[in-house]
Design a protein around this motif. Structure first.
Motif, PDB file in Angstrom:
ATOM      1  N   VAL A 177       0.787  -1.163  -0.191  1.00 16.55           N
ATOM      2  CA  VAL A 177       0.108  -0.067   0.245  1.00 16.55           C
ATOM      3  C   VAL A 177       0.888   1.184   0.037  1.00 16.55           C
ATOM      4  CG1 VAL A 177      -1.930  -1.019   1.060  1.00 16.55           C
ATOM      5  CG2 VAL A 177      -0.178   0.084   2.517  1.00 16.55           C
ATOM      6  N   PRO A 178       0.201   2.325  -0.469  1.00 17.48           N
ATOM      7  CA  PRO A 178       1.287   3.598  -0.308  1.00 17.48           C
ATOM      8  C   PRO A 178       1.607   4.097   0.943  1.00 17.48           C
ATOM      9  CG  PRO A 178      -0.848   3.664  -1.786  1.00 17.48           C
ATOM     10  CD  PRO A 178      -0.978   2.493  -1.319  1.00 17.48           C
ATOM     11  N   ASP A 179       2.919   4.541   1.018  1.00 14.75           N
ATOM     12  CA  ASP A 179       3.269   5.136   2.544  1.00 14.75           C
ATOM     13  C   ASP A 179       2.838   6.506   2.653  1.00 14.75           C
ATOM     14  OD1 ASP A 179       4.533   5.930   4.851  1.00 14.75           O
ATOM     15  OD2 ASP A 179       6.537   5.168   3.983  1.00 14.75           O
ATOM     16  N   PRO A 180       1.851   6.845   3.625  1.00 14.40           N
ATOM     17  CA  PRO A 180       1.262   8.081   3.625  1.00 14.40           C
ATOM     18  C   PRO A 180       2.461   9.012   4.090  1.00 14.40           C
ATOM     19  CG  PRO A 180       0.464   6.680   5.532  1.00 14.40           C
ATOM     20  CD  PRO A 180       1.210   5.851   4.352  1.00 14.40           C
ATOM     21  N   GLY A 181       3.436   8.469   4.738  1.00 11.25           N
ATOM     22  CA  GLY A 181       4.792   9.384   4.879  1.00 11.25           C
ATOM     23  C   GLY A 181       5.553   9.683   3.822  1.00 11.25           C
ATOM     24  N   SER A 182       5.523   9.029   2.734  1.00  9.57           N
ATOM     25  CA  SER A 182       6.533   9.201   1.763  1.00  9.57           C
ATOM     26  C   SER A 182       5.860   8.754   0.177  1.00  9.57           C
ATOM     27  CB  SER A 182       7.722   8.568   1.989  1.00  9.57           C
ATOM     28  OG  SER A 182       8.571   8.196   1.034  1.00  9.57           O
ATOM     29  N   ALA A 183       6.069   9.860  -0.412  1.00  3.58           N
ATOM     30  CA  ALA A 183       5.380   9.340  -1.687  1.00  3.58           C
ATOM     31  C   ALA A 183       6.047   8.316  -2.580  1.00  3.58           C
ATOM     32  CB  ALA A 183       5.381  10.613  -2.636  1.00  3.58           C
ATOM     33  N   ARG A 184       7.350   8.390  -2.295  1.00  8.17           N
ATOM     34  CA  ARG A 184       8.278   7.226  -2.829  1.00  8.17           C
ATOM     35  C   ARG A 184       8.215   5.745  -2.525  1.00  8.17           C
ATOM     36  NH1 ARG A 184      13.809   9.657  -3.177  1.00  8.17           N
ATOM     37  NH2 ARG A 184      13.994   7.884  -4.397  1.00  8.17           N
ATOM     38  N   SER A 185       7.607   5.717  -1.332  1.00  7.25           N
ATOM     39  CA  SER A 185       7.623   4.277  -0.473  1.00  7.25           C
ATOM     40  C   SER A 185       6.481   3.624  -0.476  1.00  7.25           C
ATOM     41  CB  SER A 185       8.011   4.637   0.904  1.00  7.25           C
ATOM     42  OG  SER A 185       9.449   4.974   1.121  1.00  7.25           O
ATOM     43  N   ARG A 186       6.609   2.403  -0.356  1.00  7.01           N
ATOM     44  CA  ARG A 186       5.203   1.589   0.022  1.00  7.01           C
ATOM     45  C   ARG A 186       5.397   0.749   0.864  1.00  7.01           C
ATOM     46  NH1 ARG A 186       1.906   1.703  -4.186  1.00  7.01           N
ATOM     47  NH2 ARG A 186       0.966  -0.496  -4.015  1.00  7.01           N
ATOM     48  N   LEU A 187       4.223   0.390   1.738  1.00  4.88           N
ATOM     49  CA  LEU A 187       4.436  -0.120   2.980  1.00  4.88           C
ATOM     50  C   LEU A 187       3.825  -1.630   2.738  1.00  4.88           C
ATOM     51  CD1 LEU A 187       2.863   2.219   5.433  1.00  4.88           C
ATOM     52  CD2 LEU A 187       5.094   1.560   5.328  1.00  4.88           C
ATOM     53  N   ILE A 188       4.324  -2.659   3.232  1.00  8.55           N
ATOM     54  CA  ILE A 188       4.111  -3.828   3.432  1.00  8.55           C
ATOM     55  C   ILE A 188       3.275  -4.236   4.561  1.00  8.55           C
ATOM     56  CG2 ILE A 188       4.724  -6.482   3.140  1.00  8.55           C
ATOM     57  CD1 ILE A 188       5.416  -4.259   0.743  1.00  8.55           C
ATOM     58  N   ARG A 189       2.224  -4.928   4.259  1.00  6.17           N
ATOM     59  CA  ARG A 189       1.213  -5.330   5.627  1.00  6.17           C
ATOM     60  C   ARG A 189       0.360  -6.713   5.373  1.00  6.17           C
ATOM     61  NH1 ARG A 189      -3.127  -0.529   5.237  1.00  6.17           N
ATOM     62  NH2 ARG A 189      -4.333  -1.354   3.429  1.00  6.17           N
ATOM     63  N   PRO A 190      -0.193  -7.191   6.285  1.00  5.32           N
ATOM     64  CA  PRO A 190      -0.728  -8.428   5.958  1.00  5.32           C
ATOM     65  C   PRO A 190      -2.244  -8.308   5.453  1.00  5.32           C
ATOM     66  CG  PRO A 190       0.012  -8.127   8.294  1.00  5.32           C
ATOM     67  CD  PRO A 190       0.289  -6.992   7.658  1.00  5.32           C
ATOM     68  N   THR A 191      -2.676  -9.248   4.644  1.00  2.00           N
ATOM     69  CA  THR A 191      -3.848  -8.996   3.994  1.00  2.00           C
ATOM     70  C   THR A 191      -4.738  -9.707   5.423  1.00  2.00           C
ATOM     71  OG1 THR A 191      -3.653 -11.366   3.276  1.00  2.00           O
ATOM     72  CG2 THR A 191      -3.407  -9.461   1.717  1.00  2.00           C
ATOM     73  N   ALA A 192      -6.084  -9.583   5.247  1.00  5.58           N
ATOM     74  CA  ALA A 192      -6.843 -10.261   6.330  1.00  5.58           C
ATOM     75  C   ALA A 192      -6.521 -11.771   6.528  1.00  5.58           C
ATOM     76  CB  ALA A 192      -8.375 -10.217   6.089  1.00  5.58           C
ATOM     77  N   GLU A 193      -6.366 -12.587   5.238  1.00  4.94           N
ATOM     78  CA  GLU A 193      -5.773 -13.781   5.529  1.00  4.94           C
ATOM     79  C   GLU A 193      -4.668 -13.987   6.202  1.00  4.94           C
ATOM     80  OE1 GLU A 193      -5.609 -17.878   4.584  1.00  4.94           O
ATOM     81  OE2 GLU A 193      -7.281 -16.464   5.321  1.00  4.94           O
ATOM     82  N   GLY A 194      -3.551 -13.123   5.673  1.00  8.85           N
ATOM     83  CA  GLY A 194      -2.361 -13.044   6.314  1.00  8.85           C
ATOM     84  C   GLY A 194      -2.417 -12.793   7.844  1.00  8.85           C
ATOM     85  N   ALA A 195      -3.243 -12.031   8.382  1.00 11.96           N
ATOM     86  CA  ALA A 195      -3.408 -11.644   9.780  1.00 11.96           C
ATOM     87  C   ALA A 195      -3.914 -12.660  10.465  1.00 11.96           C
ATOM     88  CB  ALA A 195      -4.234 -10.292   9.873  1.00 11.96           C
ATOM     89  N   ARG A 196      -4.718 -13.618   9.817  1.00 12.69           N
ATOM     90  CA  ARG A 196      -5.249 -14.795  10.457  1.00 12.69           C
ATOM     91  C   ARG A 196      -4.526 -15.759  10.539  1.00 12.69           C
ATOM     92  NH1 ARG A 196      -6.473 -19.699   9.203  1.00 12.69           N
ATOM     93  NH2 ARG A 196      -5.760 -19.515   7.057  1.00 12.69           N
ATOM     94  N   VAL A 197      -3.586 -16.073   9.536  1.00 16.49           N
ATOM     95  CA  VAL A 197      -2.521 -17.097   9.545  1.00 16.49           C
ATOM     96  C   VAL A 197      -1.308 -16.655  10.553  1.00 16.49           C
ATOM     97  CG1 VAL A 197      -0.683 -18.000   8.143  1.00 16.49           C
ATOM     98  CG2 VAL A 197      -2.798 -17.748   7.004  1.00 16.49           C
ATOM     99  N   HIS A 198      -1.053 -15.416  10.653  1.00 21.00           N
ATOM    100  CA  HIS A 198      -0.004 -15.161  11.565  1.00 21.00           C
ATOM    101  C   HIS A 198      -0.493 -15.096  13.228  1.00 21.00           C
ATOM    102  CE1 HIS A 198       2.451 -11.912  13.957  1.00 21.00           C
ATOM    103  NE2 HIS A 198       3.324 -12.686  13.379  1.00 21.00           N
ATOM    104  N   ARG A 199      -1.840 -14.977  13.356  1.00 17.79           N
ATOM    105  CA  ARG A 199      -2.440 -15.283  14.665  1.00 17.79           C
ATOM    106  C   ARG A 199      -2.367 -16.789  14.904  1.00 17.79           C
ATOM    107  NH1 ARG A 199      -6.320 -11.460  12.936  1.00 17.79           N
ATOM    108  NH2 ARG A 199      -7.624 -13.234  12.242  1.00 17.79           N
TER     109      ARG A 199
END
Length: 147
Positions: A83-105
């Protein structure tokens, strides 16, 4: 010829491998998508709001390219998203999807059970002492000369 005693870093590496092997086997047995140790390490390094690939690489102690490969494999599996990084127009953030969050839990819950197995095998006092020792402040890594 006697075998030299294993040093503490070797013992810690073997202990981590035991946990990793138990976690990955347990997750596969539960029907989860198989991941590598490196891919699993991405989840441990992620912030809830998202983390850049560069920061993931730093936290994991790997190259940016290695982190990038693990991240993109997990994106392909539907476990992470960019997803776009709100703090930097040049960066992208990596985060879990809903499925990724479920698997991580599920992985976190599985690790609790695995730690319980370890406590049954070596004793709850030994596990508590190990946890205490590993969470004690160590200060900056020393620079020493061998005698």
């Amino acid at each position: 010829m006697t075998t030299p005693a294993r040093n503490l870093p070797q013992l810690l590496t073997e202990a981590k491998r035991w946990f990793d092997d138990a976690l990955l086997a347990s997750m596969r047995a539960a029907g989860e998508q198989p991941v590598t140790i490196g891919q699993a390490a991405v989840f441990a390094a992620l912030d809830e709001e998202g983390t850049t690939v560069s920061e993931l690489a730093r936290r994991m102690g790997v190259t940016r390219q290695t982190a990038h490969q693990a991240v993109h494999a997990l994106i392909g599996m539907g476990l992470l998203e960019q997803v776009p990084d709100p703090g930097s127009a040049r960066s992208r953030l990596i985060r879990p999807t809903a499925e990724g969050a479920r698997v991580h839990r599920r992985a976190q819950d599985t690790l609790v059970v695995i730690e319980g197995v370890l406590a049954e095998r070596i004793g709850t006092n030994a596990v508590a002492a190990l946890r205490e020792a590993l969470t004690a402040p160590r200060g900056e890594p020393p620079q020493v000369e061998a005698p």
